[in-house]
Design a protein around this motif. Structure first.
Motif, short mmCIF file in Angstrom:
data_model
loop_
_atom_site.label_atom_id
_atom_site.label_comp_id
_atom_site.label_asym_id
_atom_site.label_seq_id
_atom_site.Cartn_x
_atom_site.Cartn_y
_atom_site.Cartn_z
N PRO A 50 -49.07 6.71 -119.15
CA PRO A 50 -50.12 7.05 -118.19
C PRO A 50 -51.24 7.86 -118.84
CG PRO A 50 -48.23 8.48 -117.86
CD PRO A 50 -47.81 7.44 -118.86
N ARG A 51 -52.35 7.97 -118.11
CA ARG A 51 -53.44 8.86 -118.50
C ARG A 51 -53.27 10.17 -117.73
NH1 ARG A 51 -58.68 9.30 -116.24
NH2 ARG A 51 -58.48 7.30 -115.16
N PHE A 52 -53.47 11.29 -118.39
CA PHE A 52 -53.23 12.59 -117.76
C PHE A 52 -54.54 13.31 -117.45
CE2 PHE A 52 -49.58 11.71 -120.52
CZ PHE A 52 -48.57 11.74 -119.57
N ILE A 53 -54.56 13.98 -116.32
CA ILE A 53 -55.64 14.89 -115.98
C ILE A 53 -55.03 16.27 -115.78
CG2 ILE A 53 -57.15 13.14 -115.02
CD1 ILE A 53 -56.28 13.98 -112.23
N SER A 54 -55.86 17.32 -115.83
CA SER A 54 -55.30 18.67 -115.88
C SER A 54 -55.99 19.68 -114.99
CB SER A 54 -55.33 19.18 -117.33
OG SER A 54 -56.67 19.19 -117.81
N SER A 55 -56.90 19.23 -114.11
CA SER A 55 -57.60 20.20 -113.26
C SER A 55 -57.95 19.58 -111.91
CB SER A 55 -58.87 20.69 -113.94
OG SER A 55 -59.85 19.65 -113.98
N VAL A 56 -58.20 20.44 -110.95
CA VAL A 56 -58.62 19.98 -109.62
C VAL A 56 -59.96 19.25 -109.70
CG1 VAL A 56 -59.29 20.75 -107.31
CG2 VAL A 56 -57.29 21.76 -108.43
N GLU A 57 -60.86 19.74 -110.55
CA GLU A 57 -62.16 19.08 -110.69
C GLU A 57 -62.00 17.66 -111.22
OE1 GLU A 57 -65.14 20.11 -109.60
OE2 GLU A 57 -63.93 21.72 -108.71
N VAL A 72 -52.13 4.17 -114.65
CA VAL A 72 -51.61 5.21 -113.76
C VAL A 72 -52.15 6.54 -114.27
CG1 VAL A 72 -49.57 6.34 -112.80
CG2 VAL A 72 -49.51 3.88 -113.32
N VAL A 73 -52.71 7.33 -113.37
CA VAL A 73 -53.23 8.65 -113.71
C VAL A 73 -52.27 9.69 -113.15
CG1 VAL A 73 -55.16 10.26 -113.47
CG2 VAL A 73 -55.60 7.79 -113.64
N VAL A 74 -51.79 10.60 -114.00
CA VAL A 74 -50.82 11.61 -113.58
C VAL A 74 -51.43 13.00 -113.77
CG1 VAL A 74 -48.52 12.59 -113.96
CG2 VAL A 74 -48.87 10.12 -114.17
N PHE A 75 -51.28 13.84 -112.75
CA PHE A 75 -51.71 15.24 -112.78
C PHE A 75 -50.45 16.11 -112.67
CE2 PHE A 75 -54.66 18.50 -110.42
CZ PHE A 75 -54.38 19.45 -111.39
#
Length: 453
Positions: A50-57, A72-75
Motif C-alpha cells: 500500500p501507499r502510506f500517509i501520515s497526517s490529517v492534512e 490502497v492508501v493506509v494511514f
C-alpha cells in the motif's frame, strides 16, 4: 469505548525513513501469529504494498482531490490522529468486549450477536450475517436471507442452523440502526442510520475539511463490520461505483484489489463471490499474485481504496505486537462510501453507471437511486459554488466535475435540468407571492391609483 492500549501502540510506519521495511516487519509478526492466510511472497512484494500517509492534512487531500485508483492508501494511527478511536457504537463495543482484552480475544461475531441479544439491544440493529458451513468452503451461507434485515431474525436463524464448527466464520456486515437517529452534526444532515457515534464525514468536518464539496459521501447508513480471524468478505466489485474509507477498531484487515477495469473483469469471472480465507485454492493464490495491491490495515488505522476495483477482505484475528507476540483479537471495522473530485474517480463512476444502465443489469434500480442521490449532492455543490462558498483552491475541481457530468452523463444531466427548472418555477412563485403581499400591505395606494384613473 476505544482502542486497547496495545492497539494504540501500533507501529507507525510513517515515523521511520523506510516505511515499507517497517511495514514488512510488522506484517511478518502478525502473519506468523496468524499462520500466513495469504502467501508470503505476495504480501511482501514491494510492488503490491500500500501507499502510506501520515497526517490529517494528507488525509483531507486524499479524500477530496487525491487519486487512489488501483491502490490502497493506509494511514496507520489515523483514528488517534483524528480523535476518532471512541466513535464505535457503545452497545456493539460492549458486546464485542472492548475494555476486556480477554473477551476481545475470545469472542467471535456469533458471540457478539449472542451478547447483543442478552443485552436486549439486538432489535435496534439491522445488517447482513453470513458464515461458511466448512472451513474449506469458498462460498458463504446467508443467515436467512442475503438482504440487509433485522439482526433479531438473523440471530434466530443462526442459532438453529449454524454448526458449532462454523461459528468462528460468522461475519456481520453492513450493520446499521433499524430506525433513523438524529445526526450528531445537523448542519450536514438531520437524520442518519449509521451506528457510529460520530461518522467519518462528521469527523472530517470537525477537523476543517469542506465535506460538502465532494461529489458524494454517504454516512447516512454505511455500516459496521465484525468477524473473527477465520471470516472474511467475498471477492466482488461494488455495484455502486464509489471509493471506500475504512476504519479499523480492532484486529487486522487483509485487503486485495485488482486493477480496474480489465483485471477486475477477469478475476470476477473466475473467482467472483469466493472467500479468500484459509485454506486458499491454487487458483486463488494465482489470483492474488495478479492483484495490483495487497494491504494489511492494522488496528487504529484508516484505509482508502476504490470500490470499482474487484476486492476481497480476509480478517486477521490478532492485535498489534506490543512488547511480545500479537494477541488474538476480534476484527471490527466501519466503512463509508465517497467520491472525491479527482477526475479519474469521477470518470470511473460515470463509466460504471452508463454501462450498467446500457446492459439492463439487475443493479439498474440501485444505480438509478444512486444517480438521484448524486444529482442532489452535485446540485447542492453547484449552489454553493455560485454563492462563493467553495474555496478558491477547490473551485476549479468542482467546476471540472460539473462540466464532465454534463458532457458524459445524460441521466445525471437530465436530473440536474429538472432541478434547475423546479428551482426557477419556485423562484417565480416566490416573486408572485411577494408582489401579492406588497399589494395587500398597501391598499391605500391601490385605491388612489384607481381614483386617478
Amino acid at each position: 469505548m476505544g482502542l486497547s492500549s496495545s492497539d494504540k501502540d501500533v507501529l507507525a510506519f510513517h515515523d521511520v525513513q523506510q516505511p515499507k521495511q517497517a511495514y514488512a516487519e510488522h506484517l511478518r509478526s502478525v502473519m506468523d501469529a496468524a499462520g500466513w492466510p495469504w502467501p508470503e511472497h505476495v504480501l511482501l512484494d514491494e510492488k503490491k504494498m500500500p501507499r502510506f500517509i501520515s497526517s490529517v492534512e494528507e488525509l483531507k487531500h486524499e479524500l477530496q482531490v487525491g487519486c487512489h485508483m488501483n491502490e490502497v492508501v493506509v494511514f496507520p494511527g489515523g483514528l488517534h490522529a483524528l480523535g476518532h478511536e471512541a466513535s464505535l457504537n457503545s452497545e456493539i463495543a460492549a458486546a464485542a468486549g472492548f475494555g476486556d482484552p480477554d473477551s476481545l480475544a475470545q469472542n467471535t461475531a456469533y458471540d457478539v450477536l449472542a451478547n447483543l441479544a442478552d443485552m436486549g439491544q439486538l432489535d435496534r440493529f439491522k445488517g447482513k450475517v453470513q458464515y461458511r458451513h466448512q472451513r474449506e468452503a469458498r462460498k458463504d451461507v446467508a443467515a436467512g436471507t442475503w438482504k440487509n434485515g433485522s439482526l433479531t431474525e438473523k440471530w434466530d436463524f443462526l442459532k438453529g442452523k449454524c454448526p458449532e464448527e462454523a461459528k468462528s466464520s460468522v461475519y456481520l456486515a453492513e450493520v446499521r440502526m433499524r430506525e433513523r437517529q438524529v445526526a450528531e452534526d445537523t448542519t450536514l444532515r438531520t437524520w442518519r442510520k449509521s451506528t457510529m457515534k460520530t461518522t467519518m464525514r462528521e469527523r472530517m468536518h470537525k477537523v476543517g475539511m469542506d465535506v460538502q464539496s465532494m461529489v458524494y459521501w454517504d454516512d447516512y447508513s454505511e455500516g459496521t463490520f465484525c468477524g473473527a480471524g477465520s471470516s472474511g468478505y467475498d471477492l466482488h466489485a461494488d455495484c455502486i461505483p464509489t471509493s471506500n474509507i475504512g476504519s479499523v477498531f480492532a484486529g487486522h484487515k487483509l485487503l486485495a484489489i485488482w486493477s480496474f477495469p480489465d483485471d477486475t473483469k477477469k478475476v470476477l469471472r473466475e473467482h467472483g463471490r469466493q472467500q479468500f480465507v484459509q485454506p486458499l485454492t491454487p487458483g486463488q493464490v494465482l489470483a492474488l499474485e495478479n492483484a495490483c495491491c495487497t494491504a494489511l490495515a492494522p488496528p487504529g488505522s484508516i484505509y482508502i481504496f476504490s470500490g470499482v476495483c474487484a476486492h476481497s477482505v480476509c480478517n486477521v484475528g490478532f492485535g498489534s505486537p506490543s512488547g511480545g507476540p500479537p494477541r488474538p483479537s476480534l476484527v471490527i471495522s466501519s466503512y463509508e462510501a465517497f467520491i472525491g473530485l479527482h477526475m479519474e474517480h469521477v470518470e470511473a463512476m460515470v463509466k460504471v453507471c452508463n454501462t450498467s444502465l446500457d446492459d439492463d443489469s439487475e443493479t439498474d434500480e440501485d444505480i438509478l437511486e444512486f444517480e438521484e442521490d448524486l444529482a442532489d449532492e452535485v446540485w447542492k455543490m453547484q449552489q454553493r459554488l455560485a454563492a462563493g462558498k467553495v474555496s478558491e483552491e477547490t473551485s476549479p475541481a468542482v467546476q471540472a466535475v460539473f462540466d464532465f457530468l454534463k458532457a458524459r452523463s445524460p441521466s445525471i444531466t437530465r436530473l440536474l435540468e429538472k432541478k434547475a427548472a423546479k428551482a426557477e418555477d419556485e423562484e417565480q412563485l416566490q416573486l408572485k407571492r411577494q408582489r401579492c403581499t406588497k399589494l395587500a400591505d398597501s391598499p391605500g395606494e391601490d385605491t388612489q391609483a384607481t381614483a386617478t384613473l
